[in-house]
Write an enzyme that holds these catalytic residues in place. Structure first.
Site, PDB file in Angstrom:
ATOM      1  N   ARG A 210      34.912  28.566  38.059  1.00 21.53           N
ATOM      2  CA  ARG A 210      34.081  27.468  37.964  1.00 21.53           C
ATOM      3  C   ARG A 210      34.987  26.565  37.137  1.00 21.53           C
ATOM      4  NH1 ARG A 210      29.047  25.192  37.644  1.00 21.53           N
ATOM      5  NH2 ARG A 210      29.008  26.054  39.747  1.00 21.53           N
ATOM      6  N   ARG A 224      34.430  33.536  36.635  1.00 17.69           N
ATOM      7  CA  ARG A 224      32.897  34.515  36.385  1.00 17.69           C
ATOM      8  C   ARG A 224      33.042  35.696  37.182  1.00 17.69           C
ATOM      9  NH1 ARG A 224      29.397  29.584  38.890  1.00 17.69           N
ATOM     10  NH2 ARG A 224      30.924  29.998  40.657  1.00 17.69           N
ATOM     11  N   ARG A 232      28.019  38.796  43.867  1.00 17.80           N
ATOM     12  CA  ARG A 232      27.841  37.391  43.489  1.00 17.80           C
ATOM     13  C   ARG A 232      28.355  37.551  41.982  1.00 17.80           C
ATOM     14  NH1 ARG A 232      21.555  37.035  43.938  1.00 17.80           N
ATOM     15  NH2 ARG A 232      22.088  39.077  42.961  1.00 17.80           N
ATOM     16  N   ASP A 272      33.675  25.167  42.532  1.00 18.23           N
ATOM     17  CA  ASP A 272      33.741  26.938  42.716  1.00 18.23           C
ATOM     18  C   ASP A 272      34.816  27.032  43.506  1.00 18.23           C
ATOM     19  OD1 ASP A 272      31.454  26.911  40.952  1.00 18.23           O
ATOM     20  OD2 ASP A 272      30.247  27.602  42.750  1.00 18.23           O
ATOM     21  N   GLU A 280      32.197  25.326  46.841  1.00 19.66           N
ATOM     22  CA  GLU A 280      31.287  24.550  46.538  1.00 19.66           C
ATOM     23  C   GLU A 280      31.510  23.430  45.553  1.00 19.66           C
ATOM     24  OE1 GLU A 280      27.511  26.525  45.254  1.00 19.66           O
ATOM     25  OE2 GLU A 280      27.455  28.052  46.746  1.00 19.66           O
TER      26      GLU A 280
END
Length: 317
Positions: A210, A224, A232, A272, A280
């Protein structure tokens, strides 16, 4: 400069003050002497050409279990405040879209962050398609034959809702997985929109980064890390934060998209990146400020408020 700031957000009593980005934006605004008001998206109303919110004066402090005080509710004419922070969480549904239409009535005389028209026109997984060469192989479609053909070509894929958030509804479909047909049936029953299918990026095991951009410029990033057995990496899905410097490829991605963000009044954005690919562009209610601050020893909320105040002053010239 003391400003009147209305924050359109979810209930403040339920936030995690050690992770919530809106909370530190409110703390920084208070530190600068700005007056704060809190209201829920459901408290927004159009009446006789004016936009009102049933809002309450807000005081914030970093104290677990006692992080806010709300004053008496009052009807706030949003044309009479200086800044509106549109910070409620998705889903990006018709209620969210309606709120952007209502806030357009006061923007830019009242500066809405981010610009409501461009928030509406830049859904996370659609806006990113405007930047050729940055995405992994991607399909957006409802047609079953198209999806099956994409899977036949790329074999290892990720399937997710087009307007989802926080990692909800994201599935990693491996080449040997026999559940894609049932999964597509479930998506068809749950969503009216097309779905998004992308080639699986094994680099996710090294983190989904991120990166925060302020007025089009990168100010920090955090990897992350997905939990074991989890595809995920989103913080909402249990991803762990790991310190990460920005790579030359990531800086190039930021340089490519930065002017478009700045031109659209998208002051606070989170993107992202997995491996070499942008997946994204989050413009609704991006998170990650506190994690980056802790790992890098910086204060991103101060940079955001500097940008907001510059933009506000420019609208008064």
């Amino acid at each position: 400069m003391s400003l009147a700031v209305a924050i359109q957000m979810d209930p403040i009593d339920s936030i995690d003050i050690d992770a919530d980005s809106t909370f530190v934006l409110a703390l920084e605004a208070a530190r600068r002497g700005h007056a704060l008001y809190h209201y829920l998206p459901d408290n927004l109303a159009f009446r006789d050409g004016r936009i009102y919110a049933r809002a309450r004066p807000l005081a914030v402090r970093r104290k677990q279990g006692d992080h806010f005080t709300l004053g008496e509710e009052r009807e706030l004419d949003l044309a009479g405040v200086d800044i509106v922070l549109m910070r409620q969480d998705p889903p990006f549904d018709m209620a969210y879209i309606t709120a952007t239409h209502l806030l357009e009535h006061v923007h830019p005389k009242t500066l809405v962050v981010n610009d409501p028209a461009h928030v509406r026109n830049a859904p996370e997984k659609l806006f990113v398609t405007r930047f050729e060469g940055l995405l992994p192989p991607t399909l957006i479609a409802a047609d079953r034959a198209e999806i099956l053909a994409f899977r036949a070509e790329h074999r290892d894929i990720v399937v997710k809702p087009l307007f989802g958030n926080g990692g909800a509804g994201v599935f990693h479909v491996k080449p040997e997985d026999e559940n894609l047909g049932a999964l597509l049936e479930m998506f068809a029953e749950t969503y009216r929109e097309p779905i998004i299918v992308q080639r699986y990026l094994p680099e996710i095991r090294d983190g989904d980064k991120r990166i925060i951009l302020v007025d089009g410029e990168p100010v920090g990033g955090v990897s992350r890390m997905p939990q074991d057995g989890e595809a995920r990496a989103n913080f909402h899905a249990g991803g762990a934060a790991r310190k990460a410097a920005l790579t030359p490829r990531e800086l190039d991605i930021c340089a490519r998209i930065g002017p478009a963000l700045r031109d659209r009044g998208l002051i606070f954005v989170g993107i992202d990146v997995i491996g070499d690919f942008l997946t994204e562009i989050n413009v609704t209610s991006p998170t990650g400020i506190q994690e980056i601050n802790r790992l890098d020893g910086i204060c991103i909320e101060a940079a955001i408020w500097d940008a907001i105040e510059r933009r506000y002053a420019a609208t008064r010239d």
